[in-house]
Design a protein around this motif. Structure first.
Motif, short mmCIF file in Angstrom:
data_model
loop_
_atom_site.label_atom_id
_atom_site.label_comp_id
_atom_site.label_asym_id
_atom_site.label_seq_id
_atom_site.Cartn_x
_atom_site.Cartn_y
_atom_site.Cartn_z
N VAL A 420 60.80 21.59 37.77
CA VAL A 420 61.59 20.20 38.52
C VAL A 420 63.03 20.61 38.58
O VAL A 420 63.72 20.03 39.55
CB VAL A 420 61.32 19.13 37.52
CG1 VAL A 420 62.13 19.33 35.94
CG2 VAL A 420 61.85 17.75 37.93
N HIS A 421 63.53 21.41 38.15
CA HIS A 421 64.85 21.82 38.10
C HIS A 421 65.27 22.44 39.47
O HIS A 421 66.41 22.55 39.80
CB HIS A 421 65.38 22.93 37.08
CG HIS A 421 65.10 24.05 37.05
ND1 HIS A 421 63.53 24.24 36.46
CD2 HIS A 421 65.14 25.28 37.16
CE1 HIS A 421 62.98 25.55 36.62
NE2 HIS A 421 64.22 26.31 37.22
N ARG A 422 64.30 23.10 40.05
CA ARG A 422 64.40 23.41 41.44
C ARG A 422 63.67 22.64 42.65
O ARG A 422 63.70 23.02 43.67
CB ARG A 422 63.86 24.89 41.64
CG ARG A 422 64.38 25.71 40.45
CD ARG A 422 63.68 27.09 40.38
NE ARG A 422 63.83 28.00 41.56
CZ ARG A 422 63.41 29.27 41.59
NH1 ARG A 422 62.46 29.63 40.83
NH2 ARG A 422 63.95 30.08 42.71
N LEU A 423 63.36 21.26 42.26
CA LEU A 423 62.83 20.49 43.24
C LEU A 423 63.58 20.06 44.49
O LEU A 423 62.95 20.12 45.46
CB LEU A 423 62.32 19.14 42.45
CG LEU A 423 61.42 18.46 43.28
CD1 LEU A 423 60.10 18.94 43.73
CD2 LEU A 423 61.11 17.11 42.42
N GLY A 424 65.07 19.93 44.29
CA GLY A 424 65.71 19.59 45.32
C GLY A 424 65.65 20.46 46.40
O GLY A 424 65.30 20.43 47.63
N SER A 425 65.93 22.00 46.12
CA SER A 425 65.98 22.96 47.17
C SER A 425 64.59 23.30 47.46
O SER A 425 64.41 23.69 48.51
CB SER A 425 66.62 24.21 46.64
OG SER A 425 68.16 23.93 46.31
N ALA A 426 63.54 23.13 46.63
CA ALA A 426 62.29 23.62 47.00
C ALA A 426 61.65 22.45 48.02
O ALA A 426 61.12 23.01 49.06
CB ALA A 426 61.51 23.43 45.45
N LEU A 427 61.90 21.50 47.85
CA LEU A 427 61.52 20.34 48.69
C LEU A 427 62.09 20.46 50.12
O LEU A 427 61.36 20.40 51.26
CB LEU A 427 61.96 18.69 48.15
CG LEU A 427 61.31 17.60 48.87
CD1 LEU A 427 59.90 17.66 48.88
CD2 LEU A 427 61.84 16.32 48.42
N GLY A 428 63.41 20.96 50.37
CA GLY A 428 63.98 21.03 51.52
C GLY A 428 63.50 22.39 51.98
O GLY A 428 63.17 22.15 53.39
N PHE A 429 63.37 23.34 51.46
CA PHE A 429 62.59 24.63 52.04
C PHE A 429 61.32 24.39 52.32
O PHE A 429 60.65 24.99 53.61
CB PHE A 429 62.67 25.58 51.04
CG PHE A 429 64.11 26.32 51.19
CD1 PHE A 429 64.30 27.10 52.49
CD2 PHE A 429 64.87 26.57 50.15
CE1 PHE A 429 65.65 27.68 52.36
CE2 PHE A 429 66.15 27.04 49.97
CZ PHE A 429 66.47 27.77 51.29
N PHE A 430 60.36 23.60 51.61
CA PHE A 430 59.04 23.34 51.99
C PHE A 430 59.06 22.48 53.14
O PHE A 430 58.22 22.90 53.99
CB PHE A 430 58.37 22.54 50.77
CG PHE A 430 56.86 22.21 50.92
CD1 PHE A 430 56.14 22.91 50.94
CD2 PHE A 430 56.56 20.71 51.13
CE1 PHE A 430 54.70 22.58 51.02
CE2 PHE A 430 55.69 20.61 51.44
CZ PHE A 430 54.39 21.32 51.27
N MET A 431 59.90 21.66 53.43
CA MET A 431 59.62 20.64 54.42
C MET A 431 60.16 21.53 55.74
O MET A 431 59.41 21.34 56.88
CB MET A 431 60.78 19.46 54.47
CG MET A 431 60.40 18.52 53.11
SD MET A 431 58.96 17.58 53.75
CE MET A 431 59.63 16.44 54.69
N LEU A 432 61.11 22.55 55.61
CA LEU A 432 61.64 23.29 56.74
C LEU A 432 60.42 24.47 57.12
O LEU A 432 60.16 24.45 58.37
CB LEU A 432 62.76 24.23 56.17
CG LEU A 432 63.08 25.13 57.24
CD1 LEU A 432 63.73 24.56 58.48
CD2 LEU A 432 64.31 26.11 56.78
N ILE A 433 59.90 24.87 56.28
CA ILE A 433 58.77 25.62 56.50
C ILE A 433 57.46 25.00 57.39
O ILE A 433 56.84 25.47 58.12
CB ILE A 433 58.10 26.53 55.26
CG1 ILE A 433 59.44 27.54 54.79
CG2 ILE A 433 57.09 27.27 55.76
CD1 ILE A 433 59.13 28.02 53.60
N ARG A 434 57.34 23.69 56.74
CA ARG A 434 56.16 22.95 57.24
C ARG A 434 56.42 22.21 58.38
O ARG A 434 55.47 21.82 59.27
CB ARG A 434 55.88 21.79 56.08
CG ARG A 434 54.57 21.28 56.22
CD ARG A 434 54.30 20.18 55.12
NE ARG A 434 54.98 19.03 55.47
CZ ARG A 434 54.84 17.82 54.81
NH1 ARG A 434 53.64 17.90 53.97
NH2 ARG A 434 55.14 16.75 55.06
#
Length: 512
Positions: A420-434
């Protein structure tokens, strides 16, 4: 200080904030509920507009579908930008600005003279606003909930279903009364409510480590820090410099990262250019504060992102083409719109029920997600067999139920993959790749529709893409299984070595 410091979890200081799991957290959940409805709910409803715009401009299915594709791709591409802006400014301000951009894009699109202008307004501008509203709101929801996170995510994402259920017949009525241009004007006014949602995103009360980050940021901007209590302020200042220096490293798959501290006295004598290393560390500190680019080295995250790419190919096309497909089978327009409402009602039930099931932790969430994705793909592959209203209603029921089961947990699985501590950046990168999947899904489906003159081909393409995406979830499960096996073997080896050393010491004591 030592010459170098090994840091395992530099950014975990931010994660030490206590998640309330109740109280004001439910207002954040309400905000996220409305944001889901006015973003992805509106994207689902756009199938009603699709039919009218397709006729008005006498365009092909591929050309018309680009409007939705550009909006979806823009959401995904600008998600990391939204995450970075939220970290630099605040989640609240970014969401408010995003709401204004959404409204501006849709209202301007009501006066479009051709499809290109609709691409730029309802497509790009509207998608940009969605990215700036959806990403920070979902991130805040993840910070406000921990134990109840699956249920909170399911409840919030239910906004997409309820808004789809209500808005589909409503916009069909508005289009009949005021044309598609008048309906877009009303939609633009409705989307101003996203600004109200942003106002509900009150910053979470910070613990000592988080206030340290806030203090550094406040000192850089010349402001006094008001989040600290008097007692916490004195204690946090002592640790603030060290915490800020340690944040330059992030946990990765390989383990720890060695970084040089900014203090010149702590740099080893063998270093030829201490100033250069210090500046480099400082730059990396600032970058990691806003964008955690080390996620691209995380194998599990990248595998899950590939799932997202193929899932996005199949997620958005069915909602766009369901109403046109029904109309092509001779079904009356309001009955065709009712199919989306039926799908939305079962979607709502699927999200709530399967979100509750996920919260029970009866099975691993990756396993649950894999099963629902395979079922969703199967339902879409069977959809072209339906031709009457009753058959399409049955398909819409099954599609809505399984779609809700899938969407209710896929963000929760992402949080488990990266923490969860990396969710902000992970969500952004996940959306970018998707984004590539979201951009290409509807046009690819539209291409097959134009070639075969059958809207059923769009459902076949979407179903096949979802089946492929499930293969990446199976791969992710295998990686998790191997990682757990490796950890267990390392633990046993460590235990055996410890036992041997204790036995040797016991023998030595016995001889003496």
């Amino acid at each position: 200080m030592g010459s170098a410091v090994k840091v395992r979890k530099g950014m975990e200081a931010v994660a030490t904030t206590a998640a309330p799991d109740g109280g004001y957290a439910w207002f954040v959940s309400l905000s996220c509920f409305i944001v889901f409805g006015l973003t992805f709910g509106v994207i689902k409803v756009f199938g009603v507009f699709y039919v009218e715009i397709h006729k008005y401009f006498e365009a092909t299915a591929t050309e018309t579908s680009w409007i939705t594709s550009i909006a979806v791709a823009t959401i995904h591409i600008f998600a990391p930008v939204a995450s970075a802006l939220s970290a630099h400014y605040s989640h609240r301000s970014v969401v408010i600005i995003g709401g204004l951009i959404c409204s501006l894009g849709v209202v301007t699109g009501a006066f479009a003279r051709n499809l290109v202008e609709l691409y730029l307004t309802v497509g790009f501008l509207n998608g940009l606003g969605y990215a700036l509203t959806w990403t920070p709101t979902v991130t805040m929801l993840g910070l406000y909930f921990e134990k109840r996170r699956p249920v909170a995510n399911a409840l919030a994402s239910a906004g997409e279903c309820i808004f789809t259920f209500v808005l589909t017949p409503l916009f069909q009525l508005l289009i009949d009364s005021y044309s598609w241009r008048g309906a877009l004007l009303i939609l633009g006014a409705l989307q101003l409510n996203l600004c109200v949602c942003g106002m509900l995103l009150r910053p979470l009360k910070a613990t000592r480590d988080v206030t340290c980050v806030s203090e550094v940021k406040a000192e850089e901007q010349g402001f006094s820090l008001e989040l600290l209590t008097k007692e916490d302020s004195d204690q946090s200042k002592a640790n603030c410099q060290e915490t800020e220096q340690q944040r330059i490293s992030e946990r990765s798959d390989q383990g720890t990262v060695e970084v040089c501290l900014e203090d010149p006295e702590g740099i080893p004598n063998s270093t030829k250019d201490p100033n250069c290393r210090s500046k480099r560390a400082e730059l990396r500190t600032k970058i990691l504060r806003y964008v955690d680019y080390t996620l691209i080295t995380n194998t599990q995250f990248m595998v899950y992102s590939m799932f997202g790419v193929f899932a996005a190919l199949g997620f958005f096309a069915p909602a766009l083409f369901l109403i046109p497909y029904a109309r092509s089978k001779g079904i009356e327009e309001y009955q065709a719109a009712a199919l989306m409402s039926i799908s939305a009602a079962l979607d709502l039930f699927g999200r709530l029920f399967f979100g509750w099931v996920a919260n029970l932790r009866l099975v691993k969430m990756v396993q649950q997600l894999t099963a629902t994705v395979i079922l969703l793909g199967t339902v879409l592959l069977l959809c072209p067999l339906a031709s009457s209203f009753s058959e399409l209603a049955a398909v819409s029921t099954a599609y809505g139920l399984v779609y809700g089961a899938t969407v209710s947990i896929h963000i929760t699985v992402l949080a488990e993959v990266v923490g969860v501590h990396r969710l902000g950046s992970a969500l952004g990168f996940f959306m970018l790749i998707r984004s590539s999947g979201g951009l290409l899904g509807p046009p690819i489906a539209g291409y097959f529709i134009d070639k075969m003159s059958d809207y059923g081909m769009g459902f076949i393409m979407a179903g096949a893409a979802l089946i492929v995406s499930a293969l990446f979830l199976l791969l992710l499960r295998q990686i998790d299984h191997r990682g757990q096996g490796s950890s267990a073997r390392n633990h046993h080896m460590h235990t055996d070595k410890l036992g041997q050393s204790l036995g040797a010491e016991a023998k030595e004591l016995g001889m003496t």
